[in-house]
Structures are given as structure tokens and as C-alpha cells.
Design a protein around this motif. Structure first.
Motif, short mmCIF file in Angstrom:
data_model
loop_
_atom_site.label_atom_id
_atom_site.label_comp_id
_atom_site.label_asym_id
_atom_site.label_seq_id
_atom_site.Cartn_x
_atom_site.Cartn_y
_atom_site.Cartn_z
N GLY B 113 0.89 -1.16 -0.04
CA GLY B 113 -0.07 -0.07 -0.08
C GLY B 113 0.86 1.32 -0.03
O GLY B 113 2.00 1.28 0.52
N ALA B 114 0.25 2.22 -0.71
CA ALA B 114 0.93 3.65 -0.54
C ALA B 114 1.29 4.24 0.98
O ALA B 114 2.36 4.69 1.06
CB ALA B 114 0.12 4.76 -1.27
N GLU B 115 0.43 4.07 1.77
CA GLU B 115 0.35 4.36 3.07
C GLU B 115 1.31 3.93 3.85
O GLU B 115 2.44 4.63 4.58
CB GLU B 115 -0.84 4.35 3.72
N GLU B 116 1.62 2.73 3.81
CA GLU B 116 2.67 1.92 4.44
C GLU B 116 4.08 2.38 3.97
O GLU B 116 5.16 2.57 4.56
CB GLU B 116 2.50 0.43 4.23
N ARG B 117 4.05 2.54 2.49
CA ARG B 117 5.31 2.70 1.72
C ARG B 117 5.90 4.14 2.39
O ARG B 117 6.92 4.41 2.65
CB ARG B 117 5.32 2.93 0.57
N LEU B 118 4.80 5.23 2.32
CA LEU B 118 5.20 6.47 2.75
C LEU B 118 5.39 6.47 4.05
O LEU B 118 6.53 7.40 4.56
CB LEU B 118 4.28 7.43 2.04
N SER B 119 4.88 5.97 5.00
CA SER B 119 5.05 6.03 6.34
C SER B 119 6.56 5.48 6.72
O SER B 119 7.42 5.91 7.51
CB SER B 119 4.04 5.35 7.42
N ASP B 120 6.90 4.38 5.89
CA ASP B 120 8.54 3.84 6.01
C ASP B 120 9.26 4.87 5.64
O ASP B 120 10.38 5.16 6.03
CB ASP B 120 8.38 2.54 5.24
N PHE B 121 8.95 5.46 4.50
CA PHE B 121 9.82 6.41 3.77
C PHE B 121 10.05 7.33 4.76
O PHE B 121 11.24 8.00 5.04
CB PHE B 121 9.08 7.01 2.62
N ILE B 122 9.09 8.16 5.41
CA ILE B 122 9.22 9.17 6.33
C ILE B 122 10.12 8.67 7.60
O ILE B 122 11.01 9.48 8.13
CB ILE B 122 7.88 9.52 7.05
N ARG B 123 10.03 7.50 7.83
CA ARG B 123 10.99 7.04 9.04
C ARG B 123 12.43 6.83 8.42
O ARG B 123 13.15 7.31 9.32
CB ARG B 123 10.46 5.74 9.64
N MET B 124 12.40 6.73 7.25
CA MET B 124 14.03 6.32 6.88
C MET B 124 14.59 7.73 6.68
O MET B 124 15.80 7.92 7.02
CB MET B 124 14.00 5.65 5.62
N ALA B 125 13.76 8.64 6.41
CA ALA B 125 14.20 10.02 6.10
C ALA B 125 14.49 10.81 7.25
O ALA B 125 15.40 11.32 7.54
CB ALA B 125 13.13 11.08 5.12
N SER B 126 13.58 10.61 8.43
CA SER B 126 14.04 11.01 9.52
C SER B 126 15.17 10.51 10.11
O SER B 126 16.03 11.44 10.58
CB SER B 126 12.76 10.77 10.81
N ASP B 127 15.66 9.37 9.95
CA ASP B 127 16.63 8.67 10.52
C ASP B 127 17.95 9.28 9.65
O ASP B 127 19.12 9.48 10.17
CB ASP B 127 16.65 7.17 10.34
N CYS B 128 17.83 9.50 8.46
CA CYS B 128 18.95 9.81 7.51
C CYS B 128 19.35 11.42 7.57
O CYS B 128 20.19 11.99 7.70
CB CYS B 128 18.60 9.76 5.92
N LEU B 129 18.17 12.30 7.52
CA LEU B 129 18.28 13.49 7.72
C LEU B 129 17.81 14.29 8.79
O LEU B 129 17.44 15.32 8.93
CB LEU B 129 17.23 14.28 6.49
N GLY B 130 17.56 13.54 9.75
CA GLY B 130 17.13 13.58 11.21
C GLY B 130 17.25 15.26 11.79
O GLY B 130 18.40 15.53 11.87
N THR B 149 9.87 5.71 -3.47
CA THR B 149 8.76 4.63 -2.93
C THR B 149 8.40 3.93 -4.05
O THR B 149 7.62 3.07 -3.54
CB THR B 149 7.80 5.56 -2.16
N GLY B 150 8.57 4.06 -5.18
CA GLY B 150 7.93 3.40 -6.37
C GLY B 150 6.57 3.48 -6.76
O GLY B 150 5.93 2.89 -6.95
N LEU B 151 6.12 4.81 -5.93
CA LEU B 151 4.91 5.15 -6.41
C LEU B 151 5.03 6.34 -7.42
O LEU B 151 5.75 6.49 -8.10
CB LEU B 151 4.21 5.78 -5.31
N THR B 152 3.69 7.00 -7.72
CA THR B 152 3.97 8.29 -8.66
C THR B 152 3.66 9.30 -7.73
O THR B 152 3.32 9.31 -6.76
CB THR B 152 2.48 8.06 -9.59
N LEU B 153 3.96 10.55 -8.49
CA LEU B 153 3.91 11.96 -7.73
C LEU B 153 2.66 12.02 -7.26
O LEU B 153 2.58 12.69 -6.31
CB LEU B 153 4.67 12.80 -8.39
N GLU B 154 1.61 11.58 -8.11
CA GLU B 154 0.28 12.02 -7.85
C GLU B 154 -0.28 11.30 -6.58
O GLU B 154 -0.80 11.82 -5.52
CB GLU B 154 -0.68 11.51 -8.83
#
Lengths: 185, 185
Positions: B113-130, B149-154
Motif C-alpha cells: 500500500g501507498a500509506e505503508e510505503r510512505l510512512s516507512d519512507f518518512i521514518r527512513m528520511a527522519s533517520d537520514c536527515l534527522g 517509494t516506487g509510487l507516482t508523484l500524484e
DNA sequence: CGTAATGTTGATGTGTGTCAACTTTGGTGG
DNA sequence: CCACCAAAGTTGACACACATCAACATTACG
């Protein structure tokens, strides 16, 4: 430095095990995977002869390693490896290869269609578990392939079925296929 | 051992460049990506302060590195690092971290799902760019997030819009967000 | 030989891709 | 400083590939 034998479906190590000695696969084939709370699995990697199964000297490993076929594993004490003249450079190269593999995996998963993902998977599997050119033994269940590619086992089954109908792939053994140009590495 | 400054959107290195000295990011933020023939991009990784951008001493690098914000990079000659007492062990640890990051990325992409992927992404970004807890500056375009994330920008846009409506995420600056519990690391 | 695990195939629903119109932001030069 | 333009982002309508559910077939193994 001890060597150990594992049969098909044997667990080589589990998430939570202490790292310690570095396991190098001498012969056979292994999958690395994680388990989520809800029971889903994610296959992280395939390993073939020569590959290290993890690089965790100090910490715990956080995934599982399972033999796909009878396999031989050699456990290297890390201190010994790092002390050896070219040991460090050797390890670095091994890790570079794993990193490259993981990035191919990422690339595969980013492809949206089932067909693209599965042809990437076939190429990765050929490289890892490689036989002679155009021949591939796939000791993975549909579910494991699905967990590697991020698809469902039904989609894997249907895509392979279609490829066999179109002679892009032909079964030549219980789980051995002959790959026609389009899927060749 | 030379240090160099890069502005936003500067290319730090490109696919095909010779490896050589190992680039370590001192400050700033960088994305690593590959380009496909058809023009699609795949973001491979995010790097923050302390991270190495590649480990290719001998071979060519096969991806691009671009500064997301003004960044400082230090180039370590590999020989020097490997010769140093704990240099090898240090490099191994760095690579282990990159490998773990790549595996988180694989795990994220395997979530359907898009939601799961994006929340994972947010967590990874927090860790990298924290930044501080619960605060995140995201110097990425929707397209870059989509390519990660392998999604579309929309889909990225719609999901973020919904999260803002539901107060799961609130904009506190041009590209800075406050994250409510559900998205916290 | 019998049973459980694995694989196949069909019917149906849905999440996200795609296409398209429009808005907002940001940078540049007059 | 403002006007303008290109780049980035938003939002809607629609379609389709794949997930899901389900029935059945085949394989593997004791």
C-alpha cells in the motif's frame, strides 16, 4: 574455523542470533529473509557459493538464513579475517557485491509491472544460483518468489504459466527451466 | 585529502565516473539514484552527515549523487583509510550500515500500500536527515519521493494531502513538517 | 496409499497508475 | 520590487493490473 553442513529447509541462523563468526557459503544456495509481526515475509537476498551470509561481528543478526538445497557453510572468525594481509580488502569487496545486489533488488521492486519484476528476478537468480547459460534451477516455492518480488504467489504462477505457453521459458526438470533469449542474463 | 562544497542540485558524481577516493558527506544531504534507458529514475539511497557516498575504489561508480541542500564532502584516498589502524573496521561498519539501509528500502518497497510505503519512507528520511524529534525537513520533490517509494508523484501528493487533513502531518515551514505520533520514528 | 503442502486457474473488486486541467511556488530579469 | 515564466504541486475522472477469495489439481512425503 569450522565447516558445517545443512539440509534443504534447515535454518542456518535466525534473527536475534549473535553475529560472531562470519558465515561463508561454500556450496549450495540460501535465502535471507525477515518476518513481520503480521506474519508476512520479505525475502532480502539470495546467496550462492562464495557469498557471505552476514557481516555482523558484534551485533545480533536481524534476519533469517535458510538453506534452499543441501549447503556447506564455513564460519570465519572476524578477527582472523581482518588480521590477514588482504583480509580487509577482500571483505570490503564482498560487501560491495552484496550492496550492489541489494540495489538491484531495489531496482527490481521499483518496476511496477509483474512481468518486469519477474524477469529481473530471473536474471538475479541466474547470477546467484547460476548454472550453464540459459539453464536455471529454481529451488524456490512460488511463495518465496512472491516474497522476493513483492507480488502474490498467484501472480507469479500466472506469469510463469504464460511464459511457458509463449515458450519464453520451458520446464526441463522438476524445478529446472530453460530460458529463452528474452530472459537470459 | 580534499574537501569540497556543493550547492543544492549540484551533481557530486555521475554514473561512469572513476571510483578512487571515497566521498564522505560531512554536512548536508544527498540522494543517490540511477537512470534507466527510458528516462525513469530510481532513487537508491539518501545520505546524511557521516555517510559515505560510495565504496568503489577500483571500479566505476554506477549511479549518480546529487546534493539536496548545500553540502560538504571530504574525499578519502582508500589506501590511506585501509592502512590506518582501525580504518578497515571503520569502513566495514559504514558498509554494514549502508547495507542495513538498503534492506530497509527493500522492505519498504515490498509493502504494497501507498500509506505503508510512505510512512516507512518518512521514518527512513527522519533517520537520514534527522532533525529534532517529530520534526522533519524534506528537501525532496514529490517526484523524488515517488522515485524512492516506487509510487507516482500524484499518489505521494494525495497521501500527504490526506495526512495533513487528518493532522497526521502538519506543514510548519516551506518544506518542513511536524510529524504526529503515528509517523514518528 | 493417503494426506498435507504446493501449485493452478477462474471470477471479482480495488488501489493506484494514467491523463488532464488547473494552481502555487520560486527564480530571473527588467 | 514586481512581472513573468518555468517548475513543482494539486486535484479530479477513469481504467486496468494485480490482489483477493475460492475451488480444484498436482506433487511430495511418510
Amino acid at each position: 574455523m569450522s565447516s558445517k553442513h545443512f539440509n534443504s529447509k534447515d535454518t542456518i541462523f535466525a534473527a536475534g542470533d549473535a553475529g560472531g563468526a562470519l558465515p561463508k557459503l561454500i556450496s549450495g544456495a540460501v535465502i535471507l529473509y525477515t518476518l513481520f509481526d503480521d506474519g508476512r515475509r520479505q525475502v532480502l537476498d539470495l546467496a550462492g557459493p562464495g557469498d557471505f551470509l552476514h557481516f555482523d561481528v558484534e551485533d545480533q543478526v536481524d534476519y533469517y538464513a535458510e538453506a534452499l538445497v543441501p549447503s556447506e557453510v564455513l564460519f570465519f572468525p572476524a578477527t582472523e579475517l581482518l588480521a590477514a594481509p588482504d583480509g580487509a580488502a577482500f571483505l570490503l569487496e564482498q560487501m560491495r557485491d552484496r550492496l550492489a545486489m541489494e540495489r538491484r533488488h531495489v531496482t527490481m521492486l521499483s518496476h511496477k509491472g509483474a512481468e518486469e519484476r519477474l524477469s529481473d528476478f530471473i536474471r538475479m537468480a541466474s547470477d546467484c544460483l547460476g548454472q550453464e547459460e540459459g539453464q536455471l534451477e529454481l529451488p524456490l516455492t512460488r511463495q518465496q518468489i512472491a516474497d522476493f518480488t513483492g507480488l502474490t504467489l498467484e501472480t507469479v504462477s500466472r506469469t510463469f504459466a504464460r511464459w511457458e505457453r509463449e515458450n519464453i521459458m520451458t520446464k526441463v526438470g522438476r524445478r529446472t527451466y530453460h530460458l529463452h533469449e528474452r530472459l537470459a542474463a
